[in-house]
Design a protein around this motif. Sequence first.
Motif, PDB file in Angstrom:
ATOM      1  N   ILE A 168       0.894 -17.678   4.533  1.00  0.00           N
ATOM      2  CA  ILE A 168       1.340 -18.474   3.389  1.00  0.00           C
ATOM      3  C   ILE A 168       2.850 -18.370   3.212  1.00  0.00           C
ATOM      4  O   ILE A 168       3.511 -19.346   2.863  1.00  0.00           O
ATOM      5  N   ARG A 169       3.376 -17.176   3.463  1.00  0.00           N
ATOM      6  CA  ARG A 169       4.817 -16.941   3.351  1.00  0.00           C
ATOM      7  C   ARG A 169       5.305 -16.241   4.604  1.00  0.00           C
ATOM      8  O   ARG A 169       4.531 -15.618   5.338  1.00  0.00           O
ATOM      9  N   GLY A 170       6.602 -16.338   4.837  1.00  0.00           N
ATOM     10  CA  GLY A 170       7.222 -15.580   5.917  1.00  0.00           C
ATOM     11  C   GLY A 170       8.057 -14.458   5.330  1.00  0.00           C
ATOM     12  O   GLY A 170       8.049 -14.216   4.122  1.00  0.00           O
ATOM     13  N   TRP A 171       8.796 -13.786   6.188  1.00  0.00           N
ATOM     14  CA  TRP A 171       9.656 -12.702   5.716  1.00  0.00           C
ATOM     15  C   TRP A 171      10.943 -13.283   5.124  1.00  0.00           C
ATOM     16  O   TRP A 171      11.926 -13.489   5.811  1.00  0.00           O
ATOM     17  N   THR A 172      10.901 -13.544   3.829  1.00  0.00           N
ATOM     18  CA  THR A 172      12.101 -14.024   3.137  1.00  0.00           C
ATOM     19  C   THR A 172      13.075 -12.869   2.960  1.00  0.00           C
ATOM     20  O   THR A 172      12.696 -11.685   3.052  1.00  0.00           O
ATOM     21  N   ASP A 173      14.318 -13.178   2.677  1.00  0.00           N
ATOM     22  CA  ASP A 173      15.318 -12.128   2.452  1.00  0.00           C
ATOM     23  C   ASP A 173      14.898 -11.211   1.303  1.00  0.00           C
ATOM     24  O   ASP A 173      15.094  -9.996   1.367  1.00  0.00           O
ATOM     25  N   ASP A 174      14.322 -11.812   0.258  1.00  0.00           N
ATOM     26  CA  ASP A 174      13.915 -11.011  -0.900  1.00  0.00           C
ATOM     27  C   ASP A 174      12.769 -10.067  -0.539  1.00  0.00           C
ATOM     28  O   ASP A 174      12.773  -8.898  -0.936  1.00  0.00           O
ATOM     29  N   PHE A 175      11.777 -10.580   0.206  1.00  0.00           N
ATOM     30  CA  PHE A 175      10.653  -9.736   0.623  1.00  0.00           C
ATOM     31  C   PHE A 175      11.162  -8.568   1.478  1.00  0.00           C
ATOM     32  O   PHE A 175      10.756  -7.420   1.291  1.00  0.00           O
ATOM     33  N   VAL A 176      12.030  -8.876   2.425  1.00  0.00           N
ATOM     34  CA  VAL A 176      12.567  -7.840   3.311  1.00  0.00           C
ATOM     35  C   VAL A 176      13.312  -6.783   2.494  1.00  0.00           C
ATOM     36  O   VAL A 176      13.120  -5.570   2.684  1.00  0.00           O
ATOM     37  N   LYS A 177      14.140  -7.226   1.580  1.00  0.00           N
ATOM     38  CA  LYS A 177      14.909  -6.297   0.755  1.00  0.00           C
ATOM     39  C   LYS A 177      13.985  -5.360  -0.015  1.00  0.00           C
ATOM     40  O   LYS A 177      14.212  -4.143  -0.070  1.00  0.00           O
ATOM     41  N   LYS A 178      12.919  -5.910  -0.595  1.00  0.00           N
ATOM     42  CA  LYS A 178      11.991  -5.093  -1.379  1.00  0.00           C
ATOM     43  C   LYS A 178      11.339  -4.011  -0.513  1.00  0.00           C
ATOM     44  O   LYS A 178      11.175  -2.866  -0.947  1.00  0.00           O
ATOM     45  N   PHE A 179      10.969  -4.359   0.719  1.00  0.00           N
ATOM     46  CA  PHE A 179      10.289  -3.381   1.572  1.00  0.00           C
ATOM     47  C   PHE A 179      11.226  -2.289   2.074  1.00  0.00           C
ATOM     48  O   PHE A 179      10.763  -1.227   2.498  1.00  0.00           O
ATOM     49  N   TYR A 180      12.516  -2.529   2.013  1.00  0.00           N
ATOM     50  CA  TYR A 180      13.458  -1.478   2.366  1.00  0.00           C
ATOM     51  C   TYR A 180      13.994  -0.749   1.133  1.00  0.00           C
ATOM     52  O   TYR A 180      14.948   0.017   1.232  1.00  0.00           O
ATOM     53  N   GLN A 181      13.360  -0.983  -0.010  1.00  0.00           N
ATOM     54  CA  GLN A 181      13.743  -0.265  -1.225  1.00  0.00           C
ATOM     55  C   GLN A 181      12.696   0.758  -1.642  1.00  0.00           C
ATOM     56  O   GLN A 181      12.772   1.328  -2.730  1.00  0.00           O
ATOM     57  N   CYS A 182      11.739   1.006  -0.787  1.00  0.00           N
ATOM     58  CA  CYS A 182      10.732   2.048  -1.020  1.00  0.00           C
ATOM     59  C   CYS A 182      11.196   3.322  -0.328  1.00  0.00           C
ATOM     60  O   CYS A 182      11.622   3.287   0.827  1.00  0.00           O
ATOM     61  N   SER A 183      11.114   4.451  -1.025  1.00  0.00           N
ATOM     62  CA  SER A 183      11.541   5.719  -0.430  1.00  0.00           C
ATOM     63  C   SER A 183      10.431   6.396   0.365  1.00  0.00           C
ATOM     64  O   SER A 183      10.651   7.468   0.927  1.00  0.00           O
ATOM     65  N   GLN A 184       9.240   5.783   0.391  1.00  0.00           N
ATOM     66  CA  GLN A 184       8.088   6.343   1.111  1.00  0.00           C
ATOM     67  C   GLN A 184       7.805   7.793   0.699  1.00  0.00           C
ATOM     68  O   GLN A 184       7.479   8.636   1.517  1.00  0.00           O
ATOM     69  N   CYS A 185       7.919   8.031  -0.597  1.00  0.00           N
ATOM     70  CA  CYS A 185       7.754   9.398  -1.090  1.00  0.00           C
ATOM     71  C   CYS A 185       6.300   9.841  -1.108  1.00  0.00           C
ATOM     72  O   CYS A 185       6.008  11.036  -1.151  1.00  0.00           O
ATOM     73  N   GLY A 186       5.351   8.889  -1.135  1.00  0.00           N
ATOM     74  CA  GLY A 186       3.941   9.234  -1.099  1.00  0.00           C
ATOM     75  C   GLY A 186       3.336   9.601  -2.438  1.00  0.00           C
ATOM     76  O   GLY A 186       2.159  10.000  -2.500  1.00  0.00           O
ATOM     77  N   LEU A 187       4.091   9.456  -3.533  1.00  0.00           N
ATOM     78  CA  LEU A 187       3.525   9.789  -4.841  1.00  0.00           C
ATOM     79  C   LEU A 187       2.415   8.818  -5.225  1.00  0.00           C
ATOM     80  O   LEU A 187       1.453   9.198  -5.892  1.00  0.00           O
ATOM     81  N   CYS A 188       2.526   7.575  -4.773  1.00  0.00           N
ATOM     82  CA  CYS A 188       1.464   6.599  -5.031  1.00  0.00           C
ATOM     83  C   CYS A 188       0.156   7.049  -4.373  1.00  0.00           C
ATOM     84  O   CYS A 188      -0.920   6.981  -4.974  1.00  0.00           O
ATOM     85  N   ARG A 189       0.247   7.520  -3.137  1.00  0.00           N
ATOM     86  CA  ARG A 189      -0.943   7.996  -2.417  1.00  0.00           C
ATOM     87  C   ARG A 189      -1.544   9.205  -3.134  1.00  0.00           C
ATOM     88  O   ARG A 189      -2.755   9.323  -3.270  1.00  0.00           O
ATOM     89  N   GLU A 190      -0.680  10.112  -3.587  1.00  0.00           N
ATOM     90  CA  GLU A 190      -1.147  11.308  -4.283  1.00  0.00           C
ATOM     91  C   GLU A 190      -1.856  10.944  -5.582  1.00  0.00           C
ATOM     92  O   GLU A 190      -2.850  11.568  -5.952  1.00  0.00           O
ATOM     93  N   ASP A 191      -1.362   9.905  -6.256  1.00  0.00           N
ATOM     94  CA  ASP A 191      -1.920   9.525  -7.550  1.00  0.00           C
ATOM     95  C   ASP A 191      -3.156   8.634  -7.417  1.00  0.00           C
ATOM     96  O   ASP A 191      -3.913   8.475  -8.369  1.00  0.00           O
ATOM     97  N   CYS A 192      -3.343   8.060  -6.235  1.00  0.00           N
ATOM     98  CA  CYS A 192      -4.471   7.149  -6.005  1.00  0.00           C
ATOM     99  C   CYS A 192      -5.776   7.944  -5.904  1.00  0.00           C
ATOM    100  O   CYS A 192      -5.857   8.945  -5.191  1.00  0.00           O
TER     101      CYS A 192
END
Length: 375
Positions: A50-74
């Motif tokens: 439906i969508r491709g890799w827009t500049d905004d989408f790409v930017k958002k995915f490189y703004q995650c620190s991959q800290c894993g707190l979401c996984r811990e809280d899930c």
Amino acid sequence: MGIDHVREVIKNCRFCFMCRHACPTFLATKLDSHTPRGYALMLSEISAGIRGWTDDFVKKFYQCSQCGLCREDCEFHWPEDELVRHAREDIVEKNREPQKVKNVLQSIQVTGSPFGNDSGYKLNSRSENQHHPEVVYFSGCSTRSYHPEIISATENLLEHCGVNWMRMENEECCGIPLYDLGYTQEAKRQAKKTYDKLVAIHPKIILTGCPHCLRNFREIYPNWQLSLPKDMQIVHVTQFLQEKILDRSLIFHHKVSLKLVSYHDPCQLGRKLGIFDAPRFVIRDIIGQAPTELFHSREKAECCGAGSIQFFIDSELSQKVAKVRMNRALEEKSQVLITACQNCKTVFQPFVGKEYPSMQVMDIVELANLEFEGG
């Protein structure tokens, strides 16, 4: 395609809000697109065409620190941090990564470090003139580039422990930044170079103060058929200090007089590698009392904002996340904030003397070294 590996995560996370409150990036930006649910929704559209890799989408995915707190809280511990990494693989495959991310790859390929040539720190360093030393000290890229004081403190402690040690004179990146940024094949090639050097030296102990390097050596190298020999231990500096305290090779006499000391758990060292007790043991032995626990600590500790070398590719966002964590320390009336990761110190330090004039930030080896500098 990287996201093919995380379709189940996408399906289960895209309509769930339950870890939203835990995401450090979301707490700093208040944008739902920075939550695991937001990432899963974006990937749903991309995987469906439906969508491709827009500049905004790409930017958002490189703004995650991959800290894993979401996984811990899930409740089901879905690996949302891996969802982001696989998405980055897809971004790289399509040559859509930001220029700052490409610069990291180019810098490692040319200089062996994400940050270019290191500080050139040589004081007290031993070169590669020993065969099978007891300890090889692997400082890590950001320590070499930004924190010579951590290297100096670590080397001084090694001298006081009386061990036969050395530093790799031509140390290069272990490969973990490339892996986190989606350059998996390039990361494997870089890892092989470092692996070959370490095996050739063949120490009893590979010692590092960098939790990112530690996790790479322990968990990721074996997945790339780069398992280090079984007679080579891979330890974090806090584990090493704890062992030396217990066998009386290193004795602290509580010369260091500091009050209201707190400890910040680095994401990679704590949540991802499960090393919580060693740093607290070392701090308690140095100052004579346990550190004050922050409201979110151990497995639930909030990220400092530096993960995935976020402090280098998006320093503005990294500082927003770091400020949230610094405020947590202020809530506990902390005057000294100790961490055991050089990247945490990198993002906390700019606040000292400005917004938090009464607070000190230091790495745990600097705290330990105060004993031998006279406190």
